[in-house]
Design a protein around this motif. Structure first.
Motif, PDB file in Angstrom:
ATOM      1  N   MET A  40     -12.310  -9.102  31.959  1.00 32.98           N
ATOM      2  CA  MET A  40     -12.059 -10.468  32.414  1.00 32.98           C
ATOM      3  C   MET A  40     -13.091 -10.904  33.457  1.00 32.98           C
ATOM      4  SD  MET A  40      -7.899 -10.422  32.619  1.00 32.98           S
ATOM      5  CE  MET A  40      -7.776 -12.001  33.436  1.00 32.98           C
ATOM      6  N   MET A  41     -13.476  -9.985  34.348  1.00 36.65           N
ATOM      7  CA  MET A  41     -14.500 -10.330  35.337  1.00 36.65           C
ATOM      8  C   MET A  41     -15.836 -10.610  34.664  1.00 36.65           C
ATOM      9  SD  MET A  41     -13.975  -8.054  38.752  1.00 36.65           S
ATOM     10  CE  MET A  41     -14.040  -6.494  37.929  1.00 36.65           C
ATOM     11  N   ALA A  42     -16.184  -9.793  33.693  1.00 37.47           N
ATOM     12  CA  ALA A  42     -17.459  -9.977  32.997  1.00 37.47           C
ATOM     13  C   ALA A  42     -17.504 -11.305  32.249  1.00 37.47           C
ATOM     14  CB  ALA A  42     -17.718  -8.819  32.037  1.00 37.47           C
ATOM     15  N   MET A  43     -16.360 -11.783  31.809  1.00 33.97           N
ATOM     16  CA  MET A  43     -16.301 -13.021  31.042  1.00 33.97           C
ATOM     17  C   MET A  43     -15.903 -14.227  31.888  1.00 33.97           C
ATOM     18  SD  MET A  43     -14.488 -11.427  27.656  1.00 33.97           S
ATOM     19  CE  MET A  43     -14.383 -12.993  26.833  1.00 33.97           C
ATOM     20  N   ALA A  44     -15.696 -14.022  33.174  1.00 37.07           N
ATOM     21  CA  ALA A  44     -15.202 -15.099  34.045  1.00 37.07           C
ATOM     22  C   ALA A  44     -16.149 -16.297  34.034  1.00 37.07           C
ATOM     23  CB  ALA A  44     -15.030 -14.576  35.463  1.00 37.07           C
ATOM     24  N   GLY A  45     -15.552 -17.455  33.921  1.00 35.48           N
ATOM     25  CA  GLY A  45     -16.333 -18.679  33.932  1.00 35.48           C
ATOM     26  C   GLY A  45     -16.250 -19.428  35.251  1.00 35.48           C
ATOM     27  N   SER A  46     -15.444 -18.906  36.173  1.00 34.00           N
ATOM     28  CA  SER A  46     -15.295 -19.558  37.466  1.00 34.00           C
ATOM     29  C   SER A  46     -15.046 -18.506  38.543  1.00 34.00           C
ATOM     30  CB  SER A  46     -14.133 -20.551  37.443  1.00 34.00           C
ATOM     31  OG  SER A  46     -12.904 -19.868  37.300  1.00 34.00           O
ATOM     32  N   TYR A  47     -15.228 -18.934  39.763  1.00 33.34           N
ATOM     33  CA  TYR A  47     -14.969 -18.044  40.902  1.00 33.34           C
ATOM     34  C   TYR A  47     -13.501 -17.636  40.946  1.00 33.34           C
ATOM     35  CZ  TYR A  47     -14.411 -16.475  45.694  1.00 33.34           C
ATOM     36  OH  TYR A  47     -14.094 -15.734  46.808  1.00 33.34           O
ATOM     37  N   GLU A  48     -12.609 -18.572  40.667  1.00 34.49           N
ATOM     38  CA  GLU A  48     -11.179 -18.289  40.703  1.00 34.49           C
ATOM     39  C   GLU A  48     -10.808 -17.216  39.673  1.00 34.49           C
ATOM     40  OE1 GLU A  48     -12.446 -21.429  40.559  1.00 34.49           O
ATOM     41  OE2 GLU A  48     -12.028 -21.958  42.646  1.00 34.49           O
ATOM     42  N   MET A  49     -11.390 -17.318  38.481  1.00 36.21           N
ATOM     43  CA  MET A  49     -11.122 -16.323  37.439  1.00 36.21           C
ATOM     44  C   MET A  49     -11.663 -14.958  37.834  1.00 36.21           C
ATOM     45  SD  MET A  49      -9.597 -15.915  34.684  1.00 36.21           S
ATOM     46  CE  MET A  49      -9.481 -14.933  33.240  1.00 36.21           C
ATOM     47  N   LEU A  50     -12.807 -14.940  38.492  1.00 34.16           N
ATOM     48  CA  LEU A  50     -13.389 -13.685  38.968  1.00 34.16           C
ATOM     49  C   LEU A  50     -12.458 -13.017  39.981  1.00 34.16           C
ATOM     50  CD1 LEU A  50     -15.966 -11.922  38.718  1.00 34.16           C
ATOM     51  CD2 LEU A  50     -16.859 -13.175  40.683  1.00 34.16           C
ATOM     52  N   VAL A  51     -11.931 -13.792  40.920  1.00 37.08           N
ATOM     53  CA  VAL A  51     -11.027 -13.237  41.928  1.00 37.08           C
ATOM     54  C   VAL A  51      -9.718 -12.794  41.281  1.00 37.08           C
ATOM     55  CG1 VAL A  51      -9.691 -13.770  44.013  1.00 37.08           C
ATOM     56  CG2 VAL A  51     -12.058 -14.530  43.819  1.00 37.08           C
ATOM     57  N   TYR A  52      -9.165 -13.593  40.387  1.00 37.72           N
ATOM     58  CA  TYR A  52      -7.936 -13.234  39.685  1.00 37.72           C
ATOM     59  C   TYR A  52      -8.120 -11.917  38.920  1.00 37.72           C
ATOM     60  CZ  TYR A  52      -4.132 -13.483  36.287  1.00 37.72           C
ATOM     61  OH  TYR A  52      -3.039 -13.195  35.507  1.00 37.72           O
ATOM     62  N   SER A  53      -9.264 -11.766  38.291  1.00 32.29           N
ATOM     63  CA  SER A  53      -9.560 -10.543  37.545  1.00 32.29           C
ATOM     64  C   SER A  53      -9.658  -9.341  38.484  1.00 32.29           C
ATOM     65  CB  SER A  53     -10.866 -10.707  36.770  1.00 32.29           C
ATOM     66  OG  SER A  53     -10.784 -11.808  35.904  1.00 32.29           O
ATOM     67  N   ARG A  54     -10.168  -9.563  39.687  1.00 33.73           N
ATOM     68  CA  ARG A  54     -10.233  -8.473  40.673  1.00 33.73           C
ATOM     69  C   ARG A  54      -8.831  -8.025  41.071  1.00 33.73           C
ATOM     70  NH1 ARG A  54     -14.484  -5.357  41.813  1.00 33.73           N
ATOM     71  NH2 ARG A  54     -14.176  -5.388  44.032  1.00 33.73           N
ATOM     72  N   TYR A  55      -7.894  -8.963  41.152  1.00 34.57           N
ATOM     73  CA  TYR A  55      -6.508  -8.585  41.445  1.00 34.57           C
ATOM     74  C   TYR A  55      -5.964  -7.672  40.348  1.00 34.57           C
ATOM     75  CZ  TYR A  55      -5.976 -12.044  45.207  1.00 34.57           C
ATOM     76  OH  TYR A  55      -6.089 -12.758  46.363  1.00 34.57           O
ATOM     77  N   ILE A  56      -6.206  -8.047  39.105  1.00 38.13           N
ATOM     78  CA  ILE A  56      -5.731  -7.242  37.976  1.00 38.13           C
ATOM     79  C   ILE A  56      -6.374  -5.859  38.007  1.00 38.13           C
ATOM     80  CG2 ILE A  56      -5.780  -7.055  35.443  1.00 38.13           C
ATOM     81  CD1 ILE A  56      -5.473 -10.118  35.403  1.00 38.13           C
ATOM     82  N   GLN A  57      -7.675  -5.829  38.208  1.00 39.54           N
ATOM     83  CA  GLN A  57      -8.368  -4.549  38.273  1.00 39.54           C
ATOM     84  C   GLN A  57      -7.869  -3.713  39.451  1.00 39.54           C
ATOM     85  OE1 GLN A  57     -12.537  -4.415  39.438  1.00 39.54           O
ATOM     86  NE2 GLN A  57     -12.947  -3.113  37.660  1.00 39.54           N
ATOM     87  N   GLY A  58      -7.629  -4.355  40.568  1.00 40.61           N
ATOM     88  CA  GLY A  58      -7.132  -3.648  41.749  1.00 40.61           C
ATOM     89  C   GLY A  58      -5.802  -2.962  41.493  1.00 40.61           C
TER      90      GLY A  58
END
Length: 142
Positions: A40-58
């Motif tokens: 999800m982080m690799a495919m993120a199209g926005s900063y918000e999606m990148l942060v949300y994906s970090r939560y999932i990965q965390g």
């Protein structure tokens, strides 16, 4: 801090999950969660999606850090238990070193940051696939 905050949540919740459904399914879940966050982080199209994906990965990181040593300790013979749990921690450090080396070689590739983050899912996908062939922890089966 997004990943670290949810790693704490993952570690706190995964013990309960491991007790309810078993060590093997809990470790499988943590691997899939970590891999999903990486993709999800690799495919993120926005900063918000990148942060949300970090939560999932965390969450997956925290769960894996708790359940993995527990699973190794419970399936290992007593004679090798300490060494095998320690080997898991050493392997984590070697994996981080390997990631740095791979990232160095990816520098200069178009969209390099997406490749660097996305390839982080590979070890977790492999772990999830290997989990299909491992037995459940004997302690959980009691």
């Amino acid at each position: 801090s997004a990943m670290n905050s949810f790693a704490v949540v993952g570690a706190l919740v995964s013990g309960w999950i491991a007790d309810r459904v078993g060590r093997k399914p809990a470790l499988f879940m943590s691997s899939c969660t970590f891999a999903a966050g990486s993709v999800m982080m690799a495919m993120a199209g926005s900063y918000e999606m990148l942060v949300y994906s970090r939560y999932i990965q965390g969450f997956g990181v925290g769960a894996g850090m708790l359940v993995s040593p527990m699973f190794i300790a419970e399936v290992s013979p007593a004679k090798f238990r300490g060494a095998l749990v320690s080997l898991g921690e050493v392997s984590l450090s070697l994996g981080i070193l390997l990631a740095y080396c791979i990232n160095y070689f990816l520098s200069g590739v178009p969209n390099q940051w997406r490749w660097m983050i996305g390839l982080g899912a590979l070890p977790d996908v492999l772990l999830a696939l290997r989990q299909l062939f491992l037995p459940e922890s004997p302690r959980f089966l009691l």
